[in-house]
Design an enzyme around this catalytic site. Structure first.
Site, PDB file in Angstrom:
ATOM      1  N   SER A 212      -2.519   0.605  -4.453  1.00  0.00           N
ATOM      2  CA  SER A 212      -3.062   1.751  -3.718  1.00  0.00           C
ATOM      3  C   SER A 212      -4.380   2.225  -4.299  1.00  0.00           C
ATOM      4  O   SER A 212      -4.591   2.169  -5.509  1.00  0.00           O
ATOM      5  CB  SER A 212      -2.054   2.904  -3.780  1.00  0.00           C
ATOM      6  OG  SER A 212      -2.634   4.100  -3.311  1.00  0.00           O
ATOM      7  N   ALA A 213      -5.246   2.743  -3.429  1.00  0.00           N
ATOM      8  CA  ALA A 213      -6.517   3.316  -3.871  1.00  0.00           C
ATOM      9  C   ALA A 213      -6.328   4.702  -4.477  1.00  0.00           C
ATOM     10  O   ALA A 213      -7.224   5.238  -5.122  1.00  0.00           O
ATOM     11  CB  ALA A 213      -7.466   3.410  -2.680  1.00  0.00           C
TER      12      ALA A 213
ATOM     13  N   LYS B 242     -10.908  -1.295  -1.745  1.00  0.00           N
ATOM     14  CA  LYS B 242     -10.625  -2.158  -0.595  1.00  0.00           C
ATOM     15  C   LYS B 242     -11.796  -2.004   0.378  1.00  0.00           C
ATOM     16  O   LYS B 242     -12.290  -0.896   0.508  1.00  0.00           O
ATOM     17  CB  LYS B 242      -9.324  -1.714   0.097  1.00  0.00           C
ATOM     18  CG  LYS B 242      -8.075  -1.800  -0.787  1.00  0.00           C
ATOM     19  CD  LYS B 242      -6.893  -1.083  -0.122  1.00  0.00           C
ATOM     20  CE  LYS B 242      -5.721  -0.987  -1.081  1.00  0.00           C
ATOM     21  NZ  LYS B 242      -4.587  -0.209  -0.549  1.00  0.00           N
TER      22      LYS B 242
ATOM     23  N   THR C  46       1.134  10.315   3.767  1.00  0.00           N
ATOM     24  CA  THR C  46       0.381  11.379   3.104  1.00  0.00           C
ATOM     25  C   THR C  46      -0.920  11.688   3.838  1.00  0.00           C
ATOM     26  O   THR C  46      -1.623  12.616   3.457  1.00  0.00           O
ATOM     27  CB  THR C  46       0.056  10.981   1.653  1.00  0.00           C
ATOM     28  OG1 THR C  46      -0.328   9.619   1.665  1.00  0.00           O
ATOM     29  CG2 THR C  46       1.245  11.184   0.741  1.00  0.00           C
TER      30      THR C  46
ATOM     31  N   GLU D 146       0.075  -3.387   4.643  1.00  0.00           N
ATOM     32  CA  GLU D 146      -1.080  -2.476   4.725  1.00  0.00           C
ATOM     33  C   GLU D 146      -1.215  -1.807   6.089  1.00  0.00           C
ATOM     34  O   GLU D 146      -1.004  -2.448   7.111  1.00  0.00           O
ATOM     35  CB  GLU D 146      -2.361  -3.286   4.501  1.00  0.00           C
ATOM     36  CG  GLU D 146      -2.972  -3.131   3.138  1.00  0.00           C
ATOM     37  CD  GLU D 146      -3.546  -1.749   2.844  1.00  0.00           C
ATOM     38  OE1 GLU D 146      -3.670  -0.920   3.772  1.00  0.00           O
ATOM     39  OE2 GLU D 146      -3.878  -1.499   1.683  1.00  0.00           O
ATOM     40  N   ASP D 147      -1.612  -0.537   6.110  1.00  0.00           N
ATOM     41  CA  ASP D 147      -1.855   0.156   7.382  1.00  0.00           C
ATOM     42  C   ASP D 147      -3.350   0.313   7.675  1.00  0.00           C
ATOM     43  O   ASP D 147      -3.710   0.747   8.768  1.00  0.00           O
ATOM     44  CB  ASP D 147      -1.211   1.550   7.377  1.00  0.00           C
ATOM     45  CG  ASP D 147      -1.940   2.514   6.461  1.00  0.00           C
ATOM     46  OD1 ASP D 147      -2.269   2.115   5.320  1.00  0.00           O
ATOM     47  OD2 ASP D 147      -2.200   3.660   6.870  1.00  0.00           O
TER      48      ASP D 147
ATOM     49  N   LYS E 200      -8.655   6.377   6.225  1.00  0.00           N
ATOM     50  CA  LYS E 200      -7.472   5.616   5.788  1.00  0.00           C
ATOM     51  C   LYS E 200      -7.870   4.484   4.844  1.00  0.00           C
ATOM     52  O   LYS E 200      -8.709   3.650   5.201  1.00  0.00           O
ATOM     53  CB  LYS E 200      -6.724   5.054   6.996  1.00  0.00           C
ATOM     54  CG  LYS E 200      -5.862   6.086   7.679  1.00  0.00           C
ATOM     55  CD  LYS E 200      -4.930   5.448   8.685  1.00  0.00           C
ATOM     56  CE  LYS E 200      -4.060   6.506   9.357  1.00  0.00           C
ATOM     57  NZ  LYS E 200      -3.337   5.939  10.521  1.00  0.00           N
TER      58      LYS E 200
ATOM     59  N   ASP F 220       0.875  -1.156   0.000  1.00  0.00           N
ATOM     60  CA  ASP F 220       0.000   0.000   0.000  1.00  0.00           C
ATOM     61  C   ASP F 220       0.927   1.226   0.000  1.00  0.00           C
ATOM     62  O   ASP F 220       2.103   1.108   0.352  1.00  0.00           O
ATOM     63  CB  ASP F 220      -0.873  -0.047   1.262  1.00  0.00           C
ATOM     64  CG  ASP F 220      -1.703   1.208   1.439  1.00  0.00           C
ATOM     65  OD1 ASP F 220      -2.341   1.642   0.449  1.00  0.00           O
ATOM     66  OD2 ASP F 220      -1.717   1.768   2.545  1.00  0.00           O
ATOM     67  N   LEU F 221       0.431   2.378  -0.409  1.00  0.00           N
ATOM     68  CA  LEU F 221       1.287   3.574  -0.480  1.00  0.00           C
ATOM     69  C   LEU F 221       1.135   4.464   0.760  1.00  0.00           C
ATOM     70  O   LEU F 221       2.060   4.605   1.556  1.00  0.00           O
ATOM     71  CB  LEU F 221       0.955   4.359  -1.756  1.00  0.00           C
ATOM     72  CG  LEU F 221       1.739   5.647  -1.992  1.00  0.00           C
ATOM     73  CD1 LEU F 221       3.230   5.374  -2.170  1.00  0.00           C
ATOM     74  CD2 LEU F 221       1.206   6.373  -3.241  1.00  0.00           C
ATOM     75  N   ASP F 222      -0.070   5.044   0.924  1.00  0.00           N
ATOM     76  CA  ASP F 222      -0.322   5.981   2.021  1.00  0.00           C
ATOM     77  C   ASP F 222      -0.285   5.248   3.363  1.00  0.00           C
ATOM     78  O   ASP F 222      -1.085   4.357   3.610  1.00  0.00           O
ATOM     79  CB  ASP F 222      -1.704   6.631   1.856  1.00  0.00           C
ATOM     80  CG  ASP F 222      -1.810   7.447   0.579  1.00  0.00           C
ATOM     81  OD1 ASP F 222      -1.217   8.529   0.529  1.00  0.00           O
ATOM     82  OD2 ASP F 222      -2.472   6.994  -0.372  1.00  0.00           O
TER      83      ASP F 222
HETATM   84  C1  G6P Z   1      -5.478   6.090  -0.037  1.00  0.00           C
HETATM   85  C2  G6P Z   1      -5.594   6.915   1.233  1.00  0.00           C
HETATM   86  C3  G6P Z   1      -6.974   7.519   1.353  1.00  0.00           C
HETATM   87  C4  G6P Z   1      -7.343   8.261   0.077  1.00  0.00           C
HETATM   88  C5  G6P Z   1      -7.292   7.316  -1.121  1.00  0.00           C
HETATM   89  C6  G6P Z   1      -7.618   8.003  -2.432  1.00  0.00           C
HETATM   90  O1  G6P Z   1      -6.163   4.893   0.143  1.00  0.00           O
HETATM   91  O2  G6P Z   1      -5.309   6.129   2.374  1.00  0.00           O
HETATM   92  O3  G6P Z   1      -6.989   8.388   2.463  1.00  0.00           O
HETATM   93  O4  G6P Z   1      -8.636   8.824   0.169  1.00  0.00           O
HETATM   94  O5  G6P Z   1      -5.976   6.771  -1.191  1.00  0.00           O
HETATM   95  O6  G6P Z   1      -6.610   8.933  -2.734  1.00  0.00           O
HETATM   96  P1  G6P Z   1      -6.687  10.004  -3.903  1.00  0.00           P
HETATM   97  O7  G6P Z   1      -5.267  10.519  -3.990  1.00  0.00           O
HETATM   98  O8  G6P Z   1      -7.084   9.281  -5.154  1.00  0.00           O
HETATM   99  O9  G6P Z   1      -7.675  11.030  -3.521  1.00  0.00           O
HETATM  100 MG    MG Z   2      -2.820   3.081   3.556  1.00  0.00          MG
END
Ligand code: G6P
Ligand code: MG
Length: 216
Positions: free
Chosen positions: A115-116, A146, A18, A170-171, A46, A10-12
């Site tokens: 990542s989402a 997810k 972020t 994943e967090d 999150k 996962d990224l964030d």
């Molecule tokens: C990640 C973050 C979420 C965020 C989502 C969409 O999953 O944890 O907090 O809303 O990405 O990010 P975006 O950059 O597409 O708005």
């Molecule tokens: Mg995350």
């Protein structure tokens, strides 16, 4: 040698933090709409998609909006968010993250991002980690958020690896659920009391080693 063939990240909250930028942008939006949005409320967002995040915020503020208005609000928030992540630098990579991804590659383990976020490519570019992933699956490539496993199953498919040979980092609760739903191992990054479904939980990737992959 590891029997694990791929690691999906996962990224964030795993590679970079972020969440603070998401929070600042959502708070600014909430304030413009006339209510406040706390860091505590932000925990609920999150791993949650942009559209769903906005819905949660509007519910918290007791505000109803049309679909067209929602689209404008999400765009407004994203513009502020992009301004902030546009200034990100490699020193914002979370401790041990780059080192562990590189260690996987050195051990012949494939790496993918799952990542989402639709802004994943920009963040990876700013922190200089784009080339460390064999596959990148982000919010632009998936239709189901997810805890649906789509993002990780797509990653495994792009890598040509079976889900059973994958480990996800994943967090978010929803992210750990997605990994398990996809038949993968899950390493939670955060609190064991929160990420109950994970196979193990660590405070961060600095606590992870390639050897530990074999113990999962
Ligand atoms: C990640 C973050 C979420 C965020 C989502 C969409 O999953 O944890 O907090 O809303 O990405 O990010 P975006 O950059 O597409 O708005
Ligand atoms: Mg995350």
């Amino acid at each position: 040698m590891s029997h694990i063939k791929a690691c999906l990240f996962d990224l964030d909250g795993v590679i970079v933090d972020t969440a603070i930028y998401h929070y600042q942008a959502w708070k600014r939006l909430a304030n413009e709409l006339g209510f406040d949005f706390t860091e505590h409320d932000n925990e609920q967002l999150k791993g949650v998609s942009r559209t769903r995040s906005l819905e949660i915020i509007l519910e918290l503020g007791g505000v109803t909006q049309t679909e067209a208005e929602k689209e404008e609000l999400a765009d407004r928030k994203n513009k502020w968010y992009v301004e902030m992540i546009g200034k990100m630098r490699p020193d914002e990579i979370l401790p041990g993250a780059k080192e562990f991804v590189q260690a996987c590659r050195n051990a012949g383990i494939k790496t993918a991002l799952g990542s989402a976020s639709k802004n994943s490519m920009m963040i990876l570019d700013k922190i200089g980690m784009t080339d460390l992933f064999d596959a990148i699956v982000d919010g632009n490539k998936v239709t189901k958020a997810k805890p649906d496993p789509e993002v990780f199953l797509k990653g495994a498919e792009e890598l040509g690896v079976q889900p059973v040979d994958c480990v996800v980092f994943e967090d978010a609760i929803a992210g750990v659920e997605a990994a398990k739903a996809g038949g993968m191992k899950a390493v939670g990054i955060g609190e064991p009391a929160v990420l109950k479904q994970a196979d193990i939980v660590l405070p961060g990737l600095s606590a992870m080693t390639v050897d530990k992959l074999n113990e999962l």
